[in-house]
Design a protein around this motif. Structure first.
Motif, mmCIF file in Angstrom:
data_model
loop_
_atom_site.group_PDB
_atom_site.id
_atom_site.type_symbol
_atom_site.label_atom_id
_atom_site.label_comp_id
_atom_site.label_asym_id
_atom_site.label_seq_id
_atom_site.Cartn_x
_atom_site.Cartn_y
_atom_site.Cartn_z
ATOM 1 N N LEU A 1 29.614 -136.215 20.827
ATOM 2 C CA LEU A 1 30.135 -135.591 22.033
ATOM 3 C C LEU A 1 31.562 -135.098 21.812
ATOM 4 O O LEU A 1 31.932 -133.998 22.253
ATOM 5 C CB LEU A 1 30.086 -136.579 23.195
ATOM 6 N N VAL A 2 32.368 -135.888 21.135
ATOM 7 C CA VAL A 2 33.743 -135.486 20.825
ATOM 8 C C VAL A 2 33.744 -134.196 20.007
ATOM 9 O O VAL A 2 34.519 -133.260 20.283
ATOM 10 C CB VAL A 2 34.480 -136.611 20.073
ATOM 11 N N VAL A 3 32.871 -134.128 19.004
ATOM 12 C CA VAL A 3 32.784 -132.926 18.175
ATOM 13 C C VAL A 3 32.340 -131.725 19.015
ATOM 14 O O VAL A 3 32.885 -130.612 18.881
ATOM 15 C CB VAL A 3 31.814 -133.144 16.991
ATOM 16 N N LYS A 4 31.377 -131.942 19.885
ATOM 17 C CA LYS A 4 30.891 -130.861 20.751
ATOM 18 C C LYS A 4 32.014 -130.319 21.629
ATOM 19 O O LYS A 4 32.197 -129.095 21.765
ATOM 20 C CB LYS A 4 29.736 -131.367 21.616
ATOM 21 N N LEU A 5 32.793 -131.215 22.228
ATOM 22 C CA LEU A 5 33.887 -130.798 23.099
ATOM 23 C C LEU A 5 34.952 -130.030 22.319
ATOM 24 O O LEU A 5 35.511 -129.041 22.806
ATOM 25 C CB LEU A 5 34.501 -132.017 23.789
ATOM 26 N N HIS A 6 35.214 -130.483 21.108
ATOM 27 C CA HIS A 6 36.179 -129.784 20.259
ATOM 28 C C HIS A 6 35.705 -128.361 19.971
ATOM 29 O O HIS A 6 36.475 -127.398 20.066
ATOM 30 C CB HIS A 6 36.365 -130.561 18.952
ATOM 31 N N ARG A 7 34.441 -128.226 19.650
ATOM 32 C CA ARG A 7 33.911 -126.915 19.266
ATOM 33 C C ARG A 7 33.756 -125.968 20.451
ATOM 34 O O ARG A 7 34.037 -124.777 20.346
ATOM 35 C CB ARG A 7 32.570 -127.100 18.560
ATOM 36 N N THR A 8 33.298 -126.483 21.585
ATOM 37 C CA THR A 8 33.040 -125.605 22.732
ATOM 38 C C THR A 8 34.308 -125.285 23.513
ATOM 39 O O THR A 8 34.424 -124.202 24.091
ATOM 40 C CB THR A 8 32.008 -126.231 23.685
ATOM 41 N N ARG A 9 35.258 -126.208 23.532
ATOM 42 C CA ARG A 9 36.472 -126.006 24.327
ATOM 43 C C ARG A 9 37.706 -125.727 23.485
ATOM 44 O O ARG A 9 38.760 -125.406 24.033
ATOM 45 C CB ARG A 9 36.726 -127.234 25.213
ATOM 46 N N GLY A 10 37.599 -125.862 22.164
ATOM 47 C CA GLY A 10 38.757 -125.629 21.304
ATOM 48 C C GLY A 10 39.848 -126.667 21.469
ATOM 49 O O GLY A 10 41.030 -126.386 21.271
ATOM 50 N N ILE A 11 39.441 -127.897 21.844
ATOM 51 C CA ILE A 11 40.405 -128.974 22.069
ATOM 52 C C ILE A 11 40.858 -129.585 20.747
ATOM 53 O O ILE A 11 40.054 -129.801 19.845
ATOM 54 C CB ILE A 11 39.774 -130.076 22.947
ATOM 55 N N THR A 12 42.147 -129.874 20.647
ATOM 56 C CA THR A 12 42.646 -130.690 19.540
ATOM 57 C C THR A 12 42.383 -132.153 19.896
ATOM 58 O O THR A 12 42.785 -132.619 20.970
ATOM 59 C CB THR A 12 44.158 -130.487 19.332
ATOM 60 N N VAL A 13 41.698 -132.871 19.022
ATOM 61 C CA VAL A 13 41.380 -134.281 19.253
ATOM 62 C C VAL A 13 42.143 -135.124 18.240
ATOM 63 O O VAL A 13 42.040 -134.897 17.029
ATOM 64 C CB VAL A 13 39.870 -134.560 19.121
ATOM 65 N N ILE A 14 42.913 -136.069 18.729
ATOM 66 C CA ILE A 14 43.635 -137.013 17.871
ATOM 67 C C ILE A 14 43.183 -138.405 18.299
ATOM 68 O O ILE A 14 43.385 -138.793 19.456
ATOM 69 C CB ILE A 14 45.160 -136.880 18.024
ATOM 70 N N MET A 15 42.562 -139.144 17.381
ATOM 71 C CA MET A 15 42.013 -140.445 17.778
ATOM 72 C C MET A 15 42.284 -141.511 16.720
ATOM 73 O O MET A 15 42.376 -141.225 15.530
ATOM 74 C CB MET A 15 40.512 -140.331 18.036
ATOM 75 N N VAL A 16 42.417 -142.731 17.214
ATOM 76 C CA VAL A 16 42.512 -143.900 16.342
ATOM 77 C C VAL A 16 41.106 -144.416 16.118
ATOM 78 O O VAL A 16 40.365 -144.661 17.083
ATOM 79 C CB VAL A 16 43.388 -144.994 16.985
ATOM 80 N N LEU A 17 40.722 -144.571 14.849
ATOM 81 C CA LEU A 17 39.388 -145.071 14.522
ATOM 82 C C LEU A 17 39.476 -146.183 13.487
ATOM 83 O O LEU A 17 40.307 -146.131 12.573
ATOM 84 C CB LEU A 17 38.505 -143.953 13.953
ATOM 85 N N HIS A 18 38.593 -147.181 13.634
ATOM 86 C CA HIS A 18 38.482 -148.232 12.623
ATOM 87 C C HIS A 18 37.349 -147.952 11.646
ATOM 88 O O HIS A 18 37.410 -148.367 10.494
ATOM 89 C CB HIS A 18 38.255 -149.594 13.285
ATOM 90 N N ASP A 19 36.315 -147.270 12.109
ATOM 91 C CA ASP A 19 35.167 -146.990 11.247
ATOM 92 C C ASP A 19 35.522 -145.836 10.303
ATOM 93 O O ASP A 19 35.594 -144.675 10.724
ATOM 94 C CB ASP A 19 33.951 -146.639 12.105
ATOM 95 N N LEU A 20 35.737 -146.155 9.052
ATOM 96 C CA LEU A 20 36.173 -145.146 8.086
ATOM 97 C C LEU A 20 35.114 -144.089 7.836
ATOM 98 O O LEU A 20 35.432 -142.915 7.624
ATOM 99 C CB LEU A 20 36.565 -145.820 6.764
ATOM 100 N N ASN A 21 33.855 -144.487 7.854
ATOM 101 C CA ASN A 21 32.789 -143.516 7.608
ATOM 102 C C ASN A 21 32.659 -142.528 8.770
ATOM 103 O O ASN A 21 32.414 -141.339 8.554
ATOM 104 C CB ASN A 21 31.471 -144.233 7.345
ATOM 105 N N HIS A 22 32.844 -142.999 9.989
ATOM 106 C CA HIS A 22 32.887 -142.083 11.138
ATOM 107 C C HIS A 22 34.090 -141.147 11.004
ATOM 108 O O HIS A 22 33.985 -139.941 11.257
ATOM 109 C CB HIS A 22 33.002 -142.859 12.451
ATOM 110 N N ALA A 23 35.224 -141.715 10.647
ATOM 111 C CA ALA A 23 36.438 -140.897 10.511
ATOM 112 C C ALA A 23 36.232 -139.795 9.488
ATOM 113 O O ALA A 23 36.625 -138.644 9.707
ATOM 114 C CB ALA A 23 37.623 -141.784 10.123
ATOM 115 N N ALA A 24 35.606 -140.131 8.373
ATOM 116 C CA ALA A 24 35.397 -139.144 7.316
ATOM 117 C C ALA A 24 34.401 -138.080 7.732
ATOM 118 O O ALA A 24 34.574 -136.893 7.440
ATOM 119 C CB ALA A 24 34.919 -139.840 6.051
#
Length: 263
Positions: free
Chosen positions: A182-205
């Motif tokens: 959903l985060v990726v979808k919002l970034h692509r459809t709305r052109g939003i810059t997303v900055i997030m703290v993540l613990h899951d390295l594989n998700h981050a990558a």
């Protein structure tokens, strides 16, 4: 409109206790950025300072070239939306009522929702697939549904920059994946810059364009995923050995890291 969020020579921390020194970061184009690092490294402190929840002990955070702490709060909230860890709301509040709170930066005291507000709320609900749940109380939702509702509130704010502090914490793998997509979808459809703290390295990558590695309050690496998601950088960052591999699933390449303890 492309926004610019810059921290220059930031001394970050709480009250008089500094967590990091000379923290400088630039976000000047729409991208998905994940801040990674060990527990207690200062990741959330960096995010809160960028989001104006914390005032830097030194240095300056600039939003579109202006000191963010000299700007009107509502003006900032129309550009930056932040979803902190463990957000709280009354348990009997409905999803729609929560999402409508995202329109507060556009309202005057005692004013009612405008046609534009109602349209923004409805669009956010539809875009994120929560229309059917909009009249449900938050207490009746699963953890994943509740986290999605908070994200929809942030989306209804119509920000250009979205800050997320560990958005997948306490979610099972299914809801983690749904939220990240959903985060990726919002970034692509709305052109939003997303900055997030993540613990899951594989998700981050997999879901990010850029990684920022924080250790002991310092930015130790910052760049494209391919440059940061490597054995030398991450093994040093977490002080543990890691093995890296690639998996192709449905034609998509996934870079995977697995930490291990040598015997």
């Amino acid at each position: 409109m492309t926004r610019s969020l810059v921290m220059k020579n930031g001394r970050i921390g709480y009250d008089t206790r500094a967590v990091g020194e000379n923290v400088s970061l630039v976000f000047d184009k729409p991208e998905i950025v994940s801040i990674i690092g060990p527990n207690g490294s200062g990741k959330s402190t960096v995010l809160k300072t960028l989001g104006r929840l914390l005032q830097p002990l030194g240095g300056t955070v600039y939003l579109d070239g202006k000191d963010i702490h000299g700007m009107n709060s509502k003006a900032v909230a129309r550009i930056i939306s932040m979803l902190p860890q463990s957000a709280q709301a009354p348990a009997d509040m409905t999803v729609r009522d929560l999402v409508m709170c995202g329109r507060l930066p556009y309202q005057n005291p005692f004013s009612s929702l405008t046609t534009e507000d109602v349209a923004a709320v409805q669009t956010a609900l539809e875009e994120t697939g929560l229309v059917e749940l909009q009249h449900r109380p938050l207490k009746d939702l699963s953890g994943g549904e509740r986290q999605r509702a908070w994200l929809v509130m942030a989306v209804a704010q119509e920000p250009d920059i979205l800050l997320l502090d560990e958005p997948t914490t306490f979610l099972d793998v299914r809801y983690q994946l749904e939220l990240m997509k959903l985060v990726v979808k919002l970034h692509r459809t709305r052109g939003i810059t997303v900055i997030m703290v993540l613990h899951d390295l594989n998700h981050a990558a997999h879901f990010s364009d850029r990684l920022i590695a924080v250790k002991k309050g310092n930015i130790v690496a910052d760049g494209p995923v391919a440059d940061i998601f490597t054995e030398p950088v991450l093994s040093d960052l977490y002080e543990v050995q890691m093995v890296f591999t690639e998996l192709k699933i449905n034609g998509v390449t996934h870079n995977i890291c697995v930490p291990y303890e040598s015997r």
